[in-house]
Motif scaffolding. Structure first.
Motif, short mmCIF file in Angstrom:
data_model
loop_
_atom_site.label_atom_id
_atom_site.label_comp_id
_atom_site.label_asym_id
_atom_site.label_seq_id
_atom_site.Cartn_x
_atom_site.Cartn_y
_atom_site.Cartn_z
N TRP A 212 0.81 -1.22 0.00
CA TRP A 212 0.00 0.00 0.00
C TRP A 212 0.84 1.27 0.00
N LEU A 213 2.02 1.23 0.63
CA LEU A 213 2.80 2.45 0.83
C LEU A 213 4.03 2.56 -0.06
N ASP B 178 -1.61 3.95 -6.79
CA ASP B 178 -0.85 5.19 -6.64
C ASP B 178 -1.66 6.27 -5.91
N ARG C 167 -1.79 5.40 -2.18
CA ARG C 167 -0.48 5.68 -1.59
C ARG C 167 -0.29 7.17 -1.37
#
Length: 170
Positions: free
Chosen positions: A154-155, A162, A165
């Protein structure tokens, strides 16, 4: 204490945006509704120390927690497939093969998701990964780097979304 005041205080504690991890307080820093094909899938909540720069969170050794609050039913096999596809894209088959036994163990602890369920993935400052399903411990690992690898879904760059994030790390 008056029962109404007690009830109010208990309610405030239950919705508090501060979560205490094993080593420090994590504060709700950002949240974002993840949608796919016009469907609400989950609300992602990112918890981190109040002063931690979010754009560097994944690369740091800071504690962090990502909680996903689901808005629909999702089959366990679909969760695993999405995670594996994203990790393969981010790291390639060769690098990912080094992690596969640990990932298989982690994925074996996943359950089918029902609307209203939550998963929380926490990385301690020491690097321990803790996975909770609806608040109940599902998995824990001290394998160095595993928590960062998995939070990267996720990060990290080239992750699941995107826009998700960006929203979480702003």
């Amino acid at each position: 204490m008056h029962p109404i005041i007690r009830t109010f205080l208990l309610g405030a504690l239950l919705v508090s945006p501060i979560i205490h991890s094993a080593d420090n307080a994590l504060t709700l820093r950002n949240q974002h509704l993840f949608r796919y094909l016009l469907m609400d899938i989950y609300t992602a909540e990112l918890y981190a120390p109040a002063q931690a720069p979010l754009e560097q969170l994944l690369a740091s050794d800071q504690a962090a927690r990502l909680t996903l609050r689901y808005h629909r039913n999702i089959a366990r096999k679909d969760l695993i497939k999405a995670a594996q596809t994203t990790l393969r894209r981010q790291h390639g088959e060769n690098d990912l093969s080094l992690w596969q036994a640990e990932l298989d163990t982690l994925h074996s602890r996943f359950s089918d998701i029902k609307d209203g369920d939550s998963y929380s993935l926490e990385r301690s400052a020491e690097g321990t990964l803790t996975l909770r399903h609806n608040g109940t411990l599902s998995y824990q690992s001290d394998t160095p780097g595993l928590a960062t690898l998995y939070l990267g879904i996720w990060l990290g760059e080239d992750g699941l979304s995107d826009s998700l994030r960006s929203a979480l790390l702003q």
